[in-house]
Design a protein around this motif. Sequence first.
Motif, PDB file in Angstrom:
ATOM      1  N   SER A   1       6.718 -28.864  17.102  1.00 22.98           N
ATOM      2  CA  SER A   1       6.236 -27.716  16.812  1.00 22.98           C
ATOM      3  C   SER A   1       7.174 -26.538  16.865  1.00 22.98           C
ATOM      4  N   LEU A   2       8.215 -26.859  17.642  1.00 22.18           N
ATOM      5  CA  LEU A   2       9.561 -25.637  17.513  1.00 22.18           C
ATOM      6  C   LEU A   2       9.855 -25.585  16.073  1.00 22.18           C
ATOM      7  N   SER A   3       9.941 -26.865  15.521  1.00 23.93           N
ATOM      8  CA  SER A   3      10.360 -26.776  14.150  1.00 23.93           C
ATOM      9  C   SER A   3       9.364 -26.117  13.278  1.00 23.93           C
ATOM     10  N   SER A   4       8.082 -26.087  13.334  1.00 22.22           N
ATOM     11  CA  SER A   4       7.021 -25.540  12.865  1.00 22.22           C
ATOM     12  C   SER A   4       7.250 -24.044  13.108  1.00 22.22           C
ATOM     13  N   ASN A   5       7.624 -23.857  14.283  1.00 25.14           N
ATOM     14  CA  ASN A   5       7.947 -22.339  14.680  1.00 25.14           C
ATOM     15  C   ASN A   5       9.020 -21.667  14.017  1.00 25.14           C
ATOM     16  N   ASN A   6      10.468 -22.961  13.846  1.00 24.66           N
ATOM     17  CA  ASN A   6      11.376 -22.289  12.970  1.00 24.66           C
ATOM     18  C   ASN A   6      10.999 -21.954  11.670  1.00 24.66           C
ATOM     19  N   SER A   7       9.945 -22.978  11.207  1.00 27.98           N
ATOM     20  CA  SER A   7       9.496 -22.743   9.892  1.00 27.98           C
ATOM     21  C   SER A   7       8.840 -21.330   9.727  1.00 27.98           C
ATOM     22  N   THR A   8       8.100 -21.238  10.836  1.00 22.72           N
ATOM     23  CA  THR A   8       7.270 -19.673  11.019  1.00 22.72           C
ATOM     24  C   THR A   8       8.403 -18.626  10.931  1.00 22.72           C
TER      25      THR A   8
ATOM     26  N   GLU B   1      11.340 -18.963   9.715  1.00 20.84           N
ATOM     27  CA  GLU B   1      11.930 -19.023   8.365  1.00 20.84           C
ATOM     28  C   GLU B   1      10.962 -18.046   7.507  1.00 20.84           C
ATOM     29  N   GLU B   2       9.636 -18.285   7.614  1.00 23.14           N
ATOM     30  CA  GLU B   2       8.871 -17.558   6.858  1.00 23.14           C
ATOM     31  C   GLU B   2       8.877 -16.022   7.150  1.00 23.14           C
ATOM     32  N   GLY B   3       9.040 -15.875   8.697  1.00 22.65           N
ATOM     33  CA  GLY B   3       9.239 -14.261   9.252  1.00 22.65           C
ATOM     34  C   GLY B   3      10.545 -13.737   8.298  1.00 22.65           C
ATOM     35  N   GLU B   4      11.621 -14.683   8.311  1.00 25.91           N
ATOM     36  CA  GLU B   4      12.802 -14.118   7.758  1.00 25.91           C
ATOM     37  C   GLU B   4      12.497 -14.040   6.205  1.00 25.91           C
ATOM     38  N   GLU B   5      11.694 -14.569   5.636  1.00 21.07           N
ATOM     39  CA  GLU B   5      11.377 -14.538   4.140  1.00 21.07           C
ATOM     40  C   GLU B   5      10.561 -13.463   4.169  1.00 21.07           C
ATOM     41  N   ASN B   6       9.587 -13.331   4.825  1.00 25.39           N
ATOM     42  CA  ASN B   6       8.811 -11.986   4.903  1.00 25.39           C
ATOM     43  C   ASN B   6       9.481 -10.731   5.027  1.00 25.39           C
ATOM     44  N   HIS B   7      10.651 -10.782   6.153  1.00 20.25           N
ATOM     45  CA  HIS B   7      11.432  -9.721   6.299  1.00 20.25           C
ATOM     46  C   HIS B   7      12.283  -9.301   5.179  1.00 20.25           C
ATOM     47  N   THR B   8      12.861 -10.509   4.334  1.00 20.55           N
ATOM     48  CA  THR B   8      13.533 -10.229   3.272  1.00 20.55           C
ATOM     49  C   THR B   8      12.796  -9.767   2.149  1.00 20.55           C
ATOM     50  N   GLU B   9      11.566 -10.100   1.963  1.00 20.32           N
ATOM     51  CA  GLU B   9      10.503  -9.707   1.036  1.00 20.32           C
ATOM     52  C   GLU B   9      10.325  -8.254   1.291  1.00 20.32           C
ATOM     53  N   ILE B  10      10.035  -7.832   2.605  1.00 20.45           N
ATOM     54  CA  ILE B  10       9.963  -6.366   3.091  1.00 20.45           C
ATOM     55  C   ILE B  10      11.089  -5.542   2.549  1.00 20.45           C
ATOM     56  N   VAL B  11      12.158  -6.157   2.723  1.00 18.04           N
ATOM     57  CA  VAL B  11      13.423  -5.351   2.751  1.00 18.04           C
ATOM     58  C   VAL B  11      13.766  -5.116   1.292  1.00 18.04           C
ATOM     59  N   ASN B  12      13.521  -6.328   0.494  1.00 16.21           N
ATOM     60  CA  ASN B  12      13.601  -6.310  -0.913  1.00 16.21           C
ATOM     61  C   ASN B  12      12.481  -5.330  -1.723  1.00 16.21           C
ATOM     62  N   GLU B  13      11.226  -5.366  -0.982  1.00 17.98           N
ATOM     63  CA  GLU B  13      10.201  -4.494  -1.437  1.00 17.98           C
ATOM     64  C   GLU B  13      10.614  -2.891  -1.189  1.00 17.98           C
ATOM     65  N   ARG B  14      11.369  -2.720   0.098  1.00 13.95           N
ATOM     66  CA  ARG B  14      11.587  -1.490   0.410  1.00 13.95           C
ATOM     67  C   ARG B  14      12.803  -1.029  -0.753  1.00 13.95           C
ATOM     68  N   LYS B  15      13.696  -1.838  -1.037  1.00 16.03           N
ATOM     69  CA  LYS B  15      14.891  -1.641  -1.958  1.00 16.03           C
ATOM     70  C   LYS B  15      14.288  -1.216  -3.311  1.00 16.03           C
ATOM     71  N   GLN B  16      13.189  -1.974  -3.770  1.00 12.35           N
ATOM     72  CA  GLN B  16      12.476  -1.816  -5.108  1.00 12.35           C
ATOM     73  C   GLN B  16      11.954  -0.435  -4.823  1.00 12.35           C
ATOM     74  N   LYS B  17      11.231  -0.140  -3.775  1.00 16.37           N
ATOM     75  CA  LYS B  17      10.500   1.185  -3.587  1.00 16.37           C
ATOM     76  C   LYS B  17      11.528   2.273  -3.856  1.00 16.37           C
ATOM     77  N   ARG B  18      12.644   2.111  -3.131  1.00 23.64           N
ATOM     78  CA  ARG B  18      13.860   3.300  -2.947  1.00 23.64           C
ATOM     79  C   ARG B  18      14.396   3.198  -4.483  1.00 23.64           C
ATOM     80  N   LYS B  19      14.767   2.142  -5.225  1.00 21.96           N
ATOM     81  CA  LYS B  19      15.170   2.182  -6.527  1.00 21.96           C
ATOM     82  C   LYS B  19      14.339   3.193  -7.511  1.00 21.96           C
ATOM     83  N   ILE B  20      12.709   2.789  -7.455  1.00 20.37           N
ATOM     84  CA  ILE B  20      12.002   3.458  -8.144  1.00 20.37           C
ATOM     85  C   ILE B  20      11.834   4.972  -7.666  1.00 20.37           C
ATOM     86  N   SER B  21      11.874   5.179  -6.276  1.00 21.83           N
ATOM     87  CA  SER B  21      11.866   6.533  -5.927  1.00 21.83           C
ATOM     88  C   SER B  21      13.191   7.359  -6.642  1.00 21.83           C
TER      89      SER B  21
END
Length: 162
Positions: free
Chosen positions: A49-56, A58-78
């Motif tokens: 279950s902790l492993s699944s928490n780790n995957s969560t 990791e998903e959180g990190e992926e989401n964070h990375t996506e958010i950061v990339n999205e912000r970078k993309q918005k900043r680029k566009i801006s």
Amino acid sequence: MQPSTNIFSLHGCPPSYLSHFPTSSPFCGQNPNPFFSFETGVNTPQFMSLSSNNSTSEEGEENHTEIVNERKQKRKISNRESARRSRMRKQRQVDELWSQVMWLRNENHQLLRKLNCVLESQEKAIEENAQLKEETSELKQMISDMQLQNQSPFSCIRDDIV
């Protein structure tokens, strides 16, 4: 992978430094780490279950990375939009300056034409003034000559009497 051996089975009993703990201790004969099984060397369901928490995580990190990339993309566009606005503003300023240049050139040509007209008028006035001075000088000479004639001793004799 860990070998599936119980660490207590190597010596048959817990080490001597653990002997001062009561045998009814929750750790005696049991795994002190509930997330890892010494006997099997595999993850327990709790660890899974902790492993699944780790995957969560990791998903959180992926989401964070996506958010950061999205912000970078918005900043680029801006930034691109800001740069585009800056270029447009600069182009408007250049156009306005060219407009001023054209207006000033036109104004300059008009002023030069007026200046040439004034200079021509001035030359005519200087010529006319010189001519008038010459005429004035001639007239003064004539008056002077006439006055000299009137002052001569024979001035009382009339020409019409003779």
